[in-house]
Design a protein around this motif. Structure first.
Motif, PDB file in Angstrom:
ATOM      1  N   ASN A 223       6.722 -11.233  12.208  1.00 28.56           N
ATOM      2  CA  ASN A 223       7.149 -10.062  11.667  1.00 28.56           C
ATOM      3  C   ASN A 223       6.949  -9.790  10.314  1.00 28.56           C
ATOM      4  N   HIS A 224       7.392  -8.479   9.845  1.00 27.22           N
ATOM      5  CA  HIS A 224       7.419  -8.325   8.332  1.00 27.22           C
ATOM      6  C   HIS A 224       8.882  -7.394   8.048  1.00 27.22           C
ATOM      7  N   THR A 225       9.108  -7.171   7.012  1.00 31.19           N
ATOM      8  CA  THR A 225      10.213  -6.327   6.740  1.00 31.19           C
ATOM      9  C   THR A 225      10.176  -5.071   6.233  1.00 31.19           C
ATOM     10  N   ASN A 226       9.165  -4.521   6.348  1.00 29.75           N
ATOM     11  CA  ASN A 226       8.797  -3.185   5.611  1.00 29.75           C
ATOM     12  C   ASN A 226       8.358  -2.104   6.847  1.00 29.75           C
ATOM     13  N   LYS A 227       9.251  -2.050   7.852  1.00 29.90           N
ATOM     14  CA  LYS A 227       8.813  -1.171   8.748  1.00 29.90           C
ATOM     15  C   LYS A 227       8.801   0.217   8.458  1.00 29.90           C
ATOM     16  N   ILE A 228       9.706   0.710   7.794  1.00 29.18           N
ATOM     17  CA  ILE A 228       9.702   2.270   7.436  1.00 29.18           C
ATOM     18  C   ILE A 228       8.528   2.569   6.453  1.00 29.18           C
ATOM     19  N   ALA A 229       8.035   1.581   5.555  1.00 30.05           N
ATOM     20  CA  ALA A 229       7.043   1.974   4.651  1.00 30.05           C
ATOM     21  C   ALA A 229       5.608   1.829   5.604  1.00 30.05           C
ATOM     22  N   PHE A 230       5.604   0.986   6.801  1.00 31.92           N
ATOM     23  CA  PHE A 230       4.436   0.708   7.508  1.00 31.92           C
ATOM     24  C   PHE A 230       4.288   2.112   8.385  1.00 31.92           C
ATOM     25  N   GLN A 231       5.580   2.506   9.055  1.00 32.00           N
ATOM     26  CA  GLN A 231       5.367   3.622  10.076  1.00 32.00           C
ATOM     27  C   GLN A 231       4.964   4.981   9.279  1.00 32.00           C
ATOM     28  N   TYR A 232       5.506   4.912   7.948  1.00 30.12           N
ATOM     29  CA  TYR A 232       4.991   6.254   7.226  1.00 30.12           C
ATOM     30  C   TYR A 232       3.550   6.041   6.960  1.00 30.12           C
ATOM     31  N   GLY A 233       3.184   4.917   6.257  1.00 28.98           N
ATOM     32  CA  GLY A 233       1.721   4.488   5.909  1.00 28.98           C
ATOM     33  C   GLY A 233       0.896   4.856   7.031  1.00 28.98           C
ATOM     34  N   ASP A 234       1.175   4.425   8.378  1.00 26.64           N
ATOM     35  CA  ASP A 234       0.141   4.489   9.411  1.00 26.64           C
ATOM     36  C   ASP A 234       0.119   5.999   9.873  1.00 26.64           C
TER      37      ASP A 234
END
Length: 302
Positions: free
Chosen positions: A208-219
């Protein structure tokens, strides 16, 4: 290992890079076996003793006498840039007494995930046999840092970390501790690869990593973000990419630099035939521009 970033949390809520301090962690011998890594929570216990004394009307500053002055090496390293001094800590506690009280139970159970966290150490050793395993110090600060590292070990801000996130936070900082990535050009690209590669390998070893919001937006906005990033990646302007320095031009979240550094690292790893060597390469990037080129990440947008 050299660490290139020294990060400060400003009162306005912005992460900014304040300097490029270089630490050579290899000067201190650390265990080469995960089994010998120490998890230190004495600072958390001392903080709550000071907190209880504060609520009982302790004369003087209990956070100086009962917490900072008797703190671990990790706490002493944490103080200068994140706590500043005992009076600063006391002032924020006076303002946010309820916030501290509200997360007390979580911090007192911070080691509930120790077994799972130690498993990430074991996994890193399998991927990267040269890894070392410094102590992990759990401390309490001013709600301004979830994790960092120093020459003495990994330092986790317990008041900012839910117990279930401890394995991934520690994994990220453990990867930083292994990194030997010089800031050759002192540019945004290097900072993003430093952080993103720590997220990538951290996820590889912890799941896991802890930057879920950034990754959702980035993807969801990958193509346009790459187009923007490539115009700024050779500058030192971190705005809209790292440490909360957002311009407000759109609704993007913090830490998209972590996301794009992760994508570049992932592309390099996926392209490699020898995955174990790829991990060693990622931890020892000598030139981030060259690493980007070898990853082939930019090719997908042509």
């Amino acid at each position: 290992m050299k660490k290139a970033l020294l990060i400060l949390w400003l009162s306005a809520g912005l992460w900014l890079v304040s300097s490029y301090a270089q630490y050579t962690y290899a000067q201190i011998p650390f265990p080469e076996s995960p089994a010998n890594a120490k998890f230190v929570t004495t600072d958390v216990s001392n903080f709550w003793k000071a907190f209880d004394a504060f609520k009982k009307g302790y004369k003087g500053n209990p956070f100086a006498d009962l917490y900072i002055n008797i703190g671990s090496p990790g706490l002493q390293d944490f103080i200068p840039d994140r706590v500043l001094h005992a009076d600063s800590l006391l002032n924020i506690i006076k303002k946010r007494t309820a916030s501290y009280a509200g997360m007390r139970k979580n911090t007192e159970h911070i080691l509930d995930k120790e077994k799972q966290t130690r498993a990430t150490f074991d996994t890193l050793e399998k991927w990267y046999p040269k890894a070392v395993f410094p102590p992990v110090y759990f401390v309490i600060g001013r709600f301004n840092s979830a994790g960092t590292s120093s020459k003495n070990g990994l330092i986790i801000g317990a008041e900012r970390v839910l117990s279930e996130n401890v394995p991934s936070i520690v994994a990220h900082e453990l990867v930083h501790f292994q990194q030997n990535i010089p800031f050759k050009y002192e540019i945004l690209l290097e900072a993003c690869i430093m952080e993103g590669s720590a997220d990538f390998i951290g996820e590889l070893i912890s799941g896991n990593h802890t930057n879920k919001i950034a990754f959702q937006y980035g993807d969801a906005h990958e193509k346009e973000l790459w187009k923007e990033f490539k115009t700024k990646m050779n500058t030192m302007d971190y705005t809209d990419w790292l440490y909360g320095a957002l311009s407000g031009k759109d609704k993007r979240p913090n830490d998209l630099g972590y996301w794009i550094g992760y994508q570049i690292t992932k592309a390099y790893f996926n392209k490699a035939t020898d995955k174990k060597k790829a991990v060693a390469d990622i931890l020892n990037i000598s030139d981030c521009r060259d690493f980007l080129a070898k990853s082939g990440y930019a090719e997908k947008f042509k």
